[in-house]
Design a protein around this motif. Structure first.
Motif, mmCIF file in Angstrom:
data_model
loop_
_atom_site.group_PDB
_atom_site.id
_atom_site.type_symbol
_atom_site.label_atom_id
_atom_site.label_comp_id
_atom_site.label_asym_id
_atom_site.label_seq_id
_atom_site.Cartn_x
_atom_site.Cartn_y
_atom_site.Cartn_z
ATOM 1 N N GLY A 523 0.786 -1.228 0.000
ATOM 2 C CA GLY A 523 0.000 0.000 0.000
ATOM 3 C C GLY A 523 0.810 1.267 0.000
ATOM 4 N N ALA A 524 2.144 1.193 -0.063
ATOM 5 C CA ALA A 524 2.956 2.409 -0.131
ATOM 6 C C ALA A 524 2.748 3.116 -1.463
ATOM 7 N N SER A 525 2.521 2.352 -2.529
ATOM 8 C CA SER A 525 2.216 2.924 -3.834
ATOM 9 C C SER A 525 1.226 2.011 -4.544
ATOM 10 N N TRP A 526 0.474 2.589 -5.467
ATOM 11 C CA TRP A 526 -0.571 1.851 -6.164
ATOM 12 C C TRP A 526 -0.480 2.109 -7.662
ATOM 13 N N LYS A 527 -0.893 1.129 -8.436
ATOM 14 C CA LYS A 527 -0.924 1.245 -9.886
ATOM 15 C C LYS A 527 -2.344 1.005 -10.375
ATOM 16 N N PRO A 528 -2.929 1.976 -11.104
ATOM 17 C CA PRO A 528 -4.247 1.702 -11.697
ATOM 18 C C PRO A 528 -4.090 0.743 -12.867
ATOM 19 N N LEU A 529 -4.962 -0.260 -12.916
ATOM 20 C CA LEU A 529 -4.850 -1.310 -13.926
ATOM 21 C C LEU A 529 -5.917 -1.235 -14.998
ATOM 22 N N THR A 530 -6.938 -0.428 -14.792
ATOM 23 C CA THR A 530 -8.064 -0.406 -15.730
ATOM 24 C C THR A 530 -8.561 1.020 -15.930
ATOM 25 N N GLY A 531 -9.406 1.156 -16.930
ATOM 26 C CA GLY A 531 -10.260 2.319 -17.004
ATOM 27 C C GLY A 531 -11.492 2.066 -16.157
ATOM 28 N N ASP A 532 -12.591 2.722 -16.467
ATOM 29 C CA ASP A 532 -13.819 2.540 -15.703
ATOM 30 C C ASP A 532 -14.347 1.132 -15.896
ATOM 31 N N ILE A 533 -14.568 0.424 -14.788
ATOM 32 C CA ILE A 533 -14.982 -0.981 -14.866
ATOM 33 C C ILE A 533 -16.498 -1.146 -14.745
ATOM 34 N N SER A 534 -17.243 -0.049 -14.664
ATOM 35 C CA SER A 534 -18.697 -0.112 -14.516
ATOM 36 C C SER A 534 -19.378 0.109 -15.865
ATOM 37 N N ARG A 535 -20.696 0.197 -15.855
ATOM 38 C CA ARG A 535 -21.435 0.555 -17.059
ATOM 39 C C ARG A 535 -21.283 2.041 -17.393
ATOM 40 N N ASN A 536 -20.686 2.776 -16.456
ATOM 41 C CA ASN A 536 -20.404 4.202 -16.643
ATOM 42 C C ASN A 536 -21.679 4.989 -16.964
ATOM 43 N N ILE A 537 -22.709 4.750 -16.152
ATOM 44 C CA ILE A 537 -23.986 5.449 -16.306
ATOM 45 C C ILE A 537 -24.001 6.652 -15.369
ATOM 46 N N ASP A 538 -24.401 7.791 -15.874
ATOM 47 C CA ASP A 538 -24.575 8.978 -15.044
ATOM 48 C C ASP A 538 -25.834 8.794 -14.209
ATOM 49 N N ARG A 539 -25.679 8.683 -12.907
ATOM 50 C CA ARG A 539 -26.833 8.405 -12.062
ATOM 51 C C ARG A 539 -27.874 9.512 -12.115
ATOM 52 N N ASN A 540 -27.472 10.691 -12.505
ATOM 53 C CA ASN A 540 -28.436 11.786 -12.597
ATOM 54 C C ASN A 540 -29.408 11.615 -13.755
ATOM 55 N N THR A 541 -29.137 10.645 -14.636
ATOM 56 C CA THR A 541 -30.052 10.371 -15.753
ATOM 57 C C THR A 541 -31.018 9.233 -15.442
ATOM 58 N N LEU A 542 -30.878 8.615 -14.275
ATOM 59 C CA LEU A 542 -31.731 7.481 -13.928
ATOM 60 C C LEU A 542 -33.070 7.974 -13.384
ATOM 61 N N PRO A 543 -34.168 7.393 -13.826
ATOM 62 C CA PRO A 543 -35.479 7.823 -13.318
ATOM 63 C C PRO A 543 -35.706 7.364 -11.887
ATOM 64 N N VAL A 544 -36.329 8.218 -11.098
ATOM 65 C CA VAL A 544 -36.707 7.925 -9.723
ATOM 66 C C VAL A 544 -38.162 8.347 -9.551
ATOM 67 N N MET A 545 -38.990 7.462 -9.057
ATOM 68 C CA MET A 545 -40.427 7.728 -8.923
ATOM 69 C C MET A 545 -41.022 8.197 -10.250
ATOM 70 N N GLY A 546 -40.562 7.555 -11.325
ATOM 71 C CA GLY A 546 -41.172 7.792 -12.617
ATOM 72 C C GLY A 546 -40.646 8.968 -13.407
ATOM 73 N N LYS A 547 -39.615 9.664 -12.921
ATOM 74 C CA LYS A 547 -39.073 10.781 -13.691
ATOM 75 C C LYS A 547 -37.617 11.009 -13.331
ATOM 76 N N VAL A 548 -36.951 11.799 -14.164
ATOM 77 C CA VAL A 548 -35.577 12.215 -13.890
ATOM 78 C C VAL A 548 -35.626 13.554 -13.173
ATOM 79 N N TRP A 549 -34.966 13.626 -12.012
ATOM 80 C CA TRP A 549 -35.015 14.813 -11.173
ATOM 81 C C TRP A 549 -33.786 15.683 -11.428
ATOM 82 N N ASP A 550 -33.967 16.986 -11.319
ATOM 83 C CA ASP A 550 -32.837 17.884 -11.529
ATOM 84 C C ASP A 550 -32.081 18.097 -10.218
#
Length: 869
Positions: A523-550
């Motif tokens: 843990g003295a130093s770290w190396k990133p091995l990947t780019g983004d490993i998720s679906r890379n979805i912007d959570r602000n675009t996900l609908p909540v209670m039937g709509k996208v909230w600002d």
């Protein structure tokens, strides 16, 4: 509770802590099967009580103020009859561990009402299964309905007619619908009527009587929804209502309140002047604050902009019963206003932070009881000094670790809001492990703890959002072990960031957020091995209670973990660099070359697309087998999802088998000795399979209804170590017998069978070391256990007989005859005469153990007894 099981609760030991002599233990039955085939295997609690957990509500018997009921947010209901000297759990075998409120009938203190499902919207909240009632002061409970409410806000009992009860149901947090609104019964819970409903997204969070006119009730509606990494904690349907006729009709009280979207609202009526009503209103922008009405809510005046730091987690107010316009409010700090809400001052009390309840003594203004994330506190001097009740085992473990320290391994647990602590699992002292032996090794909210398997004094602990430290336990020096990102880059991290020590090199560490990192220098130093490993979805675009909230949505994403991050991580013990990780948005990534390249898998049979990978476990036996569990409760789906792959994650099959349908899975563990033996920790308990996942059986003796978050198998001792979110840690000692059952091709034995035991060790006990008064202790395990299987109940005299190498009988133990698995614990001593002259300890060697029915030997095993190293 059977005192012989080693899940002996701490309160049963108080009277013996300072006993002048030690009572030698003799062999006892440690569980009975009954209708549960594995019921003879009892888990034992290891606490801790040094730190406790979140308290949701406290009720004090008005006719006997020595009797309290304490509702834990995720640890069940507890009762004391001596003002907290001892507590007893009284709701352990029912359908919920998460509690919101407990209320005593004002006319009959033997009648209690209990609302399940914590009335919080935080990320660590559990859910309930309705409203329960007891008519015998908590001895027994009956569920009275509202099973689909999931979260109860509050319960009121009409002081004139106790069969008339009002229940504010917040409703499901993760999905629409359910039973949400204000419900009323006039027949003691036999039938319910919804007397105030708003919509499928909005429930009732708070209700309060006019103390002089109980037909006048104020109610606050609450619109909110949480999903994975997403929160909206308010909406246009937040409102205050009043009825003057017991709920037949309602009036909105909105004059002077914010006109924007509102979140959680707390309401209270002045005990001195009932026409004065207070409201703590969360709203978008800067419109929220503390409001006061002089005319029963007809018109509101904003007294100040003060509000709690996070209303979804706090958000309750308590008018002082002695002083008009003095109001207390729960928050990170406890706050108080002495001027009707114009100003609030944080009370710098010497207690844990994050408060949820305050109880006043109507006979003594300086006597206070607090419930917070650190447990239960009491003051007799108005808050100048406090007593912490350190006899409630309510620790909320997210994760745990079992190291390989000698002679006794340590268990470490990372806890909600209480850091990381650890202790040995047994002691050379005869009374067991004392509370004072638990040690704090990490701060913040505790999560992953990992001990270096080549040096257990090197310990890694973590707190929220990817913060790790490496601790040298010998010197007490801790250093940061977290990746250092460029100033221009903001990494995304899970609240509980997955982290592991490579099984092939203790200097190599793995951790993952939205990227995977590896360290080759502890843990003295770290190396990133990947780019983004998720679906890379912007959570602000996900609908909540039937709509996208600002961005103006009330408390949007407040106290919510980052989205699109790793949630599970493991490296094969058989193949160096074969690494699996799972994300919170339903992906499994696989690297077969030490992190250089990654293969993404996103389709899993029967599993919803965006379900969270809750755990992943590479097989300890086969180089290509891997297990994964998923949960999708954050979208309202409580089904268990457990999968197995035999081709390194390319294809998957379900092994959820017959797990209960409403019981999602948090963790999975494969036994290192037998690949057919698997364990899963679920929202409501612990399960085992002997056939690789076709059939599952509960392991529940000694374990309450509780969320099992993590499982570890300690290889040297063959112990199953279990971490729960609300009741601390448990151990099932010596799973050798379970391994033997898993080896059978035909399932359980068809004949009475004595199952094998691990090697027993003769540890000397330190007879003159005892716990000081109040230093709670948890008993040691037995030096050895005898486990046997009976296909049917037998008649006659059944014994477990131990013989030495000359065929002399060393010990004969009376054994229970009920069908199923049975277990006896033995202290490795021959019979003793008195407590002052215990039986002689065995000598090292190999002994023959027999299961005998009326002098007929039914089954035989060998027991190896070794001297302490």
């Amino acid at each position: 509770m059977n005192p012989a099981i080693f899940a002996v609760s701490f309160f049963a030991t108080l009277n013996s802590l300072n006993s002048p002599v030690r009572v030698p233990r003799v062999a006892r039955v440690v569980g009975l099967a009954g209708n549960d085939p594995l019921g003879g295997l009892a888990l034992r609690s290891i606490g801790p009580t040094l730190t406790t957990g979140r308290i949701a509500d406290v009720a004090i018997d008005p006719t006997n103020r020595s009797i309290w009921y304490v509702a834990a947010a995720s640890g069940g209901l507890w009762k004391t009859e001596n003002r907290g000297l001892t507590f007893t759990p009284i709701f352990d075998s029912y359908g919920s561990y998460s509690l919101a409120t407990v209320v005593i009938d004002p006319k009959n203190p033997s009648v209690l009402w209990l609302g399940t499902g914590e009335n919080s919207s935080q990320r660590s909240v559990g859910f309930g299964d309705g409203v329960y009632k007891s008519t015998d002061a908590g001895k027994t409970w009956q569920r009275m309905g509202l099973e689909k409410s999931e979260h109860i806000g509050k319960i009121l009992i009409d002081p004139r007619k106790p069969d008339t009860v009002y229940v504010a149901a917040q409703g499901p947090l993760w999905s629409p619908g359910g039973e949400r609104g204000l419900y009323k019964t006039t027949d003691g819970g036999k039938t319910w009527a919804a007397i105030l409903t708003v919509s499928e997204n909005t429930g009732i969070s708070d209700i309060v009587f006019d103390p002089k006119k109980p037909d006048t009730i104020y109610a606050a509606s609450y619109q909110r929804r949480r999903h994975t990494g997403v929160l909206v904690a308010g909406g246009p349907e937040g409102m205050i209502y009043r009825t003057d006729n017991g709920g037949k009709s309602w009036k909105k009280l909105d004059k002077g309140l914010p006109t924007v979207d509102k979140g959680r609202i707390a309401v209270a009526v002045s005990p001195q002047k009932p026409e004065v009503v207070y409201a703590l209103v969360t709203a978008s922008g800067k419109e929220g604050g503390f409001f006061r009405s002089k005319n029963k809510g007809e018109q509101w005046e904003k007294m100040s902009a003060w509000g709690p730091s996070d209303a979804q987690y706090y958000g309750e107010i308590f008018p002082d019963p002695f002083t008009f316009d003095k109001i207390w409010a729960v928050d990170t700090l406890f706050t108080m206003s002495a001027d009707g809400g114009k100003t609030f001052t944080g009370q710098r009390w010497n207690t844990h932070v994050d408060y949820h309840d305050i109880e006043f003594d109507p006979t003594d203004p300086k006597h206070l009881i607090l419930g917070c994330d650190g447990g239960l506190y009491e003051s007799y001097d108005g808050g100048a000094s406090w007593r912490h009740f350190n006899n409630l085992p309510l620790s909320q473990f997210y994760r745990l670790e079992a190291d390989n320290r000698k002679p006794f391994y340590f268990v470490y647990g990372g806890m909600q809001d209480n850091g990381t602590i650890g202790a040995p699992v047994r002691s050379l002292a005869p009374q067991g492990v004392r509370m004072s032996e638990w040690e704090t090794v990490g701060g913040g909210d505790g999560f992953q703890a990992r001990a270096d398997y080549t040096n257990p004094d090197t310990l890694y602990t973590s707190s929220q959002n990817g913060s790790f430290q490496r601790l040298d336990k010998k010197t007490g020096v801790g250093v940061s072990a977290s990746p250092r990102l460029p100033l221009t880059e903001r990494g995304r991290w899970n609240w509980d960031t997955p982290f592991l020590i490579s099984p092939h090199n203790p200097n190599t560490l793995w951790m993952a957020g939205n990227k995977v990192f590896r360290s080759d220098d502890k843990g003295a130093s770290w190396k990133p091995l990947t780019g983004d490993i998720s679906r890379n979805i912007d959570r602000n675009t996900l609908p909540v209670m039937g709509k996208v909230w600002d961005e103006n949505a009330v408390n949007r994403h407040r106290s919510t973990t980052d989205f699109g991050v790793a949630n599970a991580l493991d490296e094969s013990v058989n193949v160096k660099g074969l690494v699996y990780l799972g994300t919170d948005d339903g992906l499994i990534q696989v690297s077969e070359d030490d992190g250089k390249t990654w293969r993404k898998e996103e389709d899993f049979p029967g599993v919803p697309k965006m379900a969270t990978v809750s755990d992943i476990a590479a097989s300890k036996h086969d180089t290509s087998t891997v297990y994964a569990s998923f949960h999708d409760f954050q979208h309202g789906d409580f089904k268990p999802y457990v999968l197995k792959s035999v081709d390194r994650g390319k294809t998957w099959t379900s092994i959820a088998g017959d797990l209960p349908a409403r019981n999602f899975v948090w963790t999975i563990a494969e036994d290192p000795k037998n690949p057919k033996l698997l364990f899963v920790g679920t929202e409501f308990g612990l399960f085992v399979t002997f056939d690789g996942g076709t059939h599952w059986l509960p392991l529940k003796n000694g374990l309450p209804t509780i969320e099992v978050r993590d499982i570890a198998i300690q290889p040297d001792w063959s112990d199953l170590v279990v971490g729960t979110f609300g009741r601390g840690g448990y151990i099932l000692d010596d799973i050798t017998a379970l391994r033997a059952l898993a080896q059978l091709e035909t399932g359980m034995p068809s004949a009475a069978t004595l199952l094998p035991s691990r090697k027993a060790t003769l540890y000397p006990e330190l007879g003159y070391i005892r716990a000081a008064q109040g230093n709670i202790n948890f008993p040691n395990p037995w030096p050895t256990y005898f486990t046997y299987w009976l296909p049917t109940e037998v008649k006659g005299k059944l014994t477990v007989t131990v013989r030495d190498d000359k065929d002399n009988v060393v010990r004969e133990l009376e054994a229970p005859m009920t069908a199923g698995i049975q277990r006896l614990g033995w202290d490795l001593r021959q019979p003793g005469q008195t407590r002052f002259a215990p039986g002689r300890t065995l000598t090292p060697g190999t002994y023959t153990v027999q299961l005998v029915l009326d002098e007929k030997v039914l089954s035989t095993q060998k027991l190896e007894v070794a001297a302490a190293p």
